[in-house]
Each structure stands twice: as C-alpha cells, then as structure tokens.
Write a protein that holds these residues in place. Sequence first.
Motif, PDB file in Angstrom:
ATOM      1  N   GLU A 158       0.636  43.877  18.462  1.00  0.00           N
ATOM      2  CA  GLU A 158      -0.493  44.228  19.154  1.00  0.00           C
ATOM      3  C   GLU A 158      -1.807  43.517  18.550  1.00  0.00           C
ATOM      4  OE1 GLU A 158      -2.642  47.078  20.951  1.00  0.00           O
ATOM      5  OE2 GLU A 158      -0.618  47.047  20.993  1.00  0.00           O
ATOM      6  N   LYS A 159      -2.585  43.160  19.368  1.00  0.00           N
ATOM      7  CA  LYS A 159      -3.593  42.491  19.053  1.00  0.00           C
ATOM      8  C   LYS A 159      -5.130  43.242  18.700  1.00  0.00           C
ATOM      9  CE  LYS A 159      -1.709  38.349  19.448  1.00  0.00           C
ATOM     10  NZ  LYS A 159      -1.550  37.501  18.340  1.00  0.00           N
ATOM     11  N   ALA A 160      -5.953  42.821  17.951  1.00  0.00           N
ATOM     12  CA  ALA A 160      -7.285  43.329  17.472  1.00  0.00           C
ATOM     13  C   ALA A 160      -8.040  43.279  18.750  1.00  0.00           C
ATOM     14  CB  ALA A 160      -7.863  43.163  16.300  1.00  0.00           C
ATOM     15  N   GLU A 161      -8.940  44.370  19.180  1.00  0.00           N
ATOM     16  CA  GLU A 161      -9.693  44.246  20.366  1.00  0.00           C
ATOM     17  C   GLU A 161     -10.914  43.644  19.821  1.00  0.00           C
ATOM     18  OE1 GLU A 161     -10.025  47.578  22.660  1.00  0.00           O
ATOM     19  OE2 GLU A 161      -7.788  47.971  22.538  1.00  0.00           O
ATOM     20  N   GLY A 162     -11.530  42.839  20.637  1.00  0.00           N
ATOM     21  CA  GLY A 162     -13.071  42.639  20.208  1.00  0.00           C
ATOM     22  C   GLY A 162     -13.034  41.366  19.326  1.00  0.00           C
ATOM     23  N   VAL A 163     -11.929  40.662  18.941  1.00  0.00           N
ATOM     24  CA  VAL A 163     -11.971  39.576  17.960  1.00  0.00           C
ATOM     25  C   VAL A 163     -12.264  38.382  18.750  1.00  0.00           C
ATOM     26  CG1 VAL A 163     -10.626  38.433  16.376  1.00  0.00           C
ATOM     27  CG2 VAL A 163     -10.341  40.865  16.727  1.00  0.00           C
ATOM     28  N   ALA A 164     -13.508  37.688  18.091  1.00  0.00           N
ATOM     29  CA  ALA A 164     -13.615  36.047  18.631  1.00  0.00           C
ATOM     30  C   ALA A 164     -12.400  35.124  18.275  1.00  0.00           C
ATOM     31  CB  ALA A 164     -14.620  35.759  17.764  1.00  0.00           C
ATOM     32  N   PRO A 165     -12.220  34.284  19.197  1.00  0.00           N
ATOM     33  CA  PRO A 165     -11.031  33.569  19.279  1.00  0.00           C
ATOM     34  C   PRO A 165     -10.781  32.525  17.984  1.00  0.00           C
ATOM     35  CG  PRO A 165     -12.051  33.024  21.411  1.00  0.00           C
ATOM     36  CD  PRO A 165     -12.848  33.914  20.483  1.00  0.00           C
ATOM     37  N   GLY A 166     -11.961  32.231  17.249  1.00  0.00           N
ATOM     38  CA  GLY A 166     -11.999  31.625  16.068  1.00  0.00           C
ATOM     39  C   GLY A 166     -11.808  32.373  14.607  1.00  0.00           C
ATOM     40  N   GLU A 167     -11.654  33.914  14.882  1.00  0.00           N
ATOM     41  CA  GLU A 167     -11.908  34.768  13.759  1.00  0.00           C
ATOM     42  C   GLU A 167     -10.252  35.078  13.708  1.00  0.00           C
ATOM     43  OE1 GLU A 167     -14.235  36.147  11.706  1.00  0.00           O
ATOM     44  OE2 GLU A 167     -15.579  34.559  12.941  1.00  0.00           O
TER      45      GLU A 167
ATOM     46  N   TYR B 144      -7.322  30.999  16.449  1.00  0.00           N
ATOM     47  CA  TYR B 144      -7.327  31.079  15.058  1.00  0.00           C
ATOM     48  C   TYR B 144      -5.803  31.193  14.706  1.00  0.00           C
ATOM     49  CZ  TYR B 144      -7.440  32.504  10.046  1.00  0.00           C
ATOM     50  OH  TYR B 144      -7.325  32.468   8.654  1.00  0.00           O
ATOM     51  N   GLU B 145      -5.075  32.131  15.313  1.00  0.00           N
ATOM     52  CA  GLU B 145      -3.620  32.131  15.176  1.00  0.00           C
ATOM     53  C   GLU B 145      -2.815  31.086  15.449  1.00  0.00           C
ATOM     54  OE1 GLU B 145      -2.476  34.561  13.486  1.00  0.00           O
ATOM     55  OE2 GLU B 145      -4.464  35.589  13.116  1.00  0.00           O
ATOM     56  N   ALA B 146      -3.308  30.412  16.790  1.00  0.00           N
ATOM     57  CA  ALA B 146      -2.779  29.123  17.192  1.00  0.00           C
ATOM     58  C   ALA B 146      -2.734  28.048  16.136  1.00  0.00           C
ATOM     59  CB  ALA B 146      -3.335  28.667  18.491  1.00  0.00           C
ATOM     60  N   VAL B 147      -3.975  27.811  15.437  1.00  0.00           N
ATOM     61  CA  VAL B 147      -4.008  26.989  14.460  1.00  0.00           C
ATOM     62  C   VAL B 147      -3.037  27.284  13.129  1.00  0.00           C
ATOM     63  CG1 VAL B 147      -5.673  25.933  12.677  1.00  0.00           C
ATOM     64  CG2 VAL B 147      -6.363  26.170  14.898  1.00  0.00           C
TER      65      VAL B 147
ATOM     66  N   TYR C 164      -5.726  26.591   1.611  1.00  0.00           N
ATOM     67  CA  TYR C 164      -6.828  27.520   1.004  1.00  0.00           C
ATOM     68  C   TYR C 164      -7.775  28.069   1.989  1.00  0.00           C
ATOM     69  CZ  TYR C 164      -5.309  25.850  -3.630  1.00  0.00           C
ATOM     70  OH  TYR C 164      -4.630  25.548  -4.726  1.00  0.00           O
ATOM     71  N   GLY C 165      -8.020  27.718   3.305  1.00  0.00           N
ATOM     72  CA  GLY C 165      -8.818  28.053   4.171  1.00  0.00           C
ATOM     73  C   GLY C 165      -8.693  27.365   5.453  1.00  0.00           C
ATOM     74  N   VAL C 166      -9.025  28.373   6.455  1.00  0.00           N
ATOM     75  CA  VAL C 166      -9.013  27.727   7.888  1.00  0.00           C
ATOM     76  C   VAL C 166     -10.543  28.394   8.434  1.00  0.00           C
ATOM     77  CG1 VAL C 166      -7.893  27.819  10.292  1.00  0.00           C
ATOM     78  CG2 VAL C 166      -6.736  27.606   8.032  1.00  0.00           C
ATOM     79  N   ASP C 167     -11.157  27.515   9.060  1.00  0.00           N
ATOM     80  CA  ASP C 167     -12.545  27.816   9.533  1.00  0.00           C
ATOM     81  C   ASP C 167     -12.719  27.225  10.615  1.00  0.00           C
ATOM     82  OD1 ASP C 167     -13.596  29.035   7.006  1.00  0.00           O
ATOM     83  OD2 ASP C 167     -13.858  27.109   6.267  1.00  0.00           O
ATOM     84  N   VAL C 168     -12.870  27.928  11.845  1.00  0.00           N
ATOM     85  CA  VAL C 168     -13.052  27.909  13.358  1.00  0.00           C
ATOM     86  C   VAL C 168     -14.269  28.114  13.842  1.00  0.00           C
ATOM     87  CG1 VAL C 168     -11.805  28.109  15.622  1.00  0.00           C
ATOM     88  CG2 VAL C 168     -10.538  28.239  13.310  1.00  0.00           C
ATOM     89  N   THR C 169     -14.923  27.055  14.270  1.00  0.00           N
ATOM     90  CA  THR C 169     -16.366  27.436  14.842  1.00  0.00           C
ATOM     91  C   THR C 169     -16.027  27.885  16.008  1.00  0.00           C
ATOM     92  OG1 THR C 169     -16.720  25.132  15.637  1.00  0.00           O
ATOM     93  CG2 THR C 169     -17.261  25.655  13.476  1.00  0.00           C
ATOM     94  N   ASN C 170     -17.365  28.505  16.740  1.00  0.00           N
ATOM     95  CA  ASN C 170     -17.228  28.773  18.222  1.00  0.00           C
ATOM     96  C   ASN C 170     -17.040  27.798  19.232  1.00  0.00           C
ATOM     97  OD1 ASN C 170     -18.098  31.454  17.271  1.00  0.00           O
ATOM     98  ND2 ASN C 170     -20.192  31.574  17.533  1.00  0.00           N
TER      99      ASN C 170
END
Length: 157
Positions: free
Chosen positions: A46-55, A61-64, A87-93
């Motif tokens: 189940e995927k969250a609704e209304g989540v931006a691709p990079g969040e 984000y999940e593909a990264v 330690y962190g993955v930051d994805v911009t728009n």
Amino acid sequence: MSEEPKFTIEEVSSVNAPPRAKVEDAETPAEKLERKRDYLEGFLAEKAEGVAPGEPGGDLYEAVIAALRDIFDPEIPVNIYDLGLIYGVDVTNDGGVVVTMTLTTPHCPVAESMPGEVELRVGAVPGVRDAEVNLVWDPPWDPAKMSDEARLELGML
C-alpha cells in the motif's frame, strides 16, 4: 398516549443445537499462514496517497533506496543501506539527489571507490537528474546503526 411494545416475547419449547465444529472444517496452518502473508503483502504494498515522488514513500525516493540496497559492502555480506552506512537521502523536486553516507572505517579498502559506485548507481535511477555523494565521518559508524535484517543476516540477533 398508547405506546407500542418495543419488543415481542416468543415462547419456544426447544432450540436446535448449533452445528458442531469439525476437524476437516478447520483452517490448516499453511492456509492460515498464506492468509496472513496475503494480508501483510497487501499492507506493505500500500502506498501513501498524496506523497511527492522525492519524499519518503514517493516513487523516486523509494527507487533510490532500492538502488542503494543493491550495493553491497565487499567485506560484509549486507547491503550498504541495511548496514547503516547511509545517513541521509535528499531528493529535490527536479530530480537532484544528495546521498550522505559513511563507511565502516576510514581505512576501509573501498573508501575511494564506494562513493563513486553509489553516485553511479543512484544517478542511473530513472527520474534522477544528477546524484551527489557526501562522505562523512561524523558521527562514526557503529554496529548499532544496522537494521534488524542486517543483524539477522550476520547472526547478531
């Protein structure tokens, strides 16, 4: 004002016994496990609704994260994500990705090649415009950063 009765009373002389449970009607352990597995897989898919691709939870984000899970430490048979090196993955728009990571030790034999491999693998994910890797040593890595899956794989649980 006359009130109508809210319930009626019916007298009966006997009641049929409910059917008895039979062993052959019971769910087998395999059937029960399959039912639970289907529920769990559906829940996890189940995927969250209304989540931006990079969040977190978003497709990009999940593909990264999936790409990071395909990279293994050459000395430890666990991927670098579950090992706790990321330690962190930051994805911009616009598809820029910055990965902040460490290594198990500064003297790691792959200290020079691992960040480049991470950059190449993340940069190859569809939708990623460019990838950048920041290698940090603070806070230092320790085994407490590993996921439960990694601990299980290494026999630490």
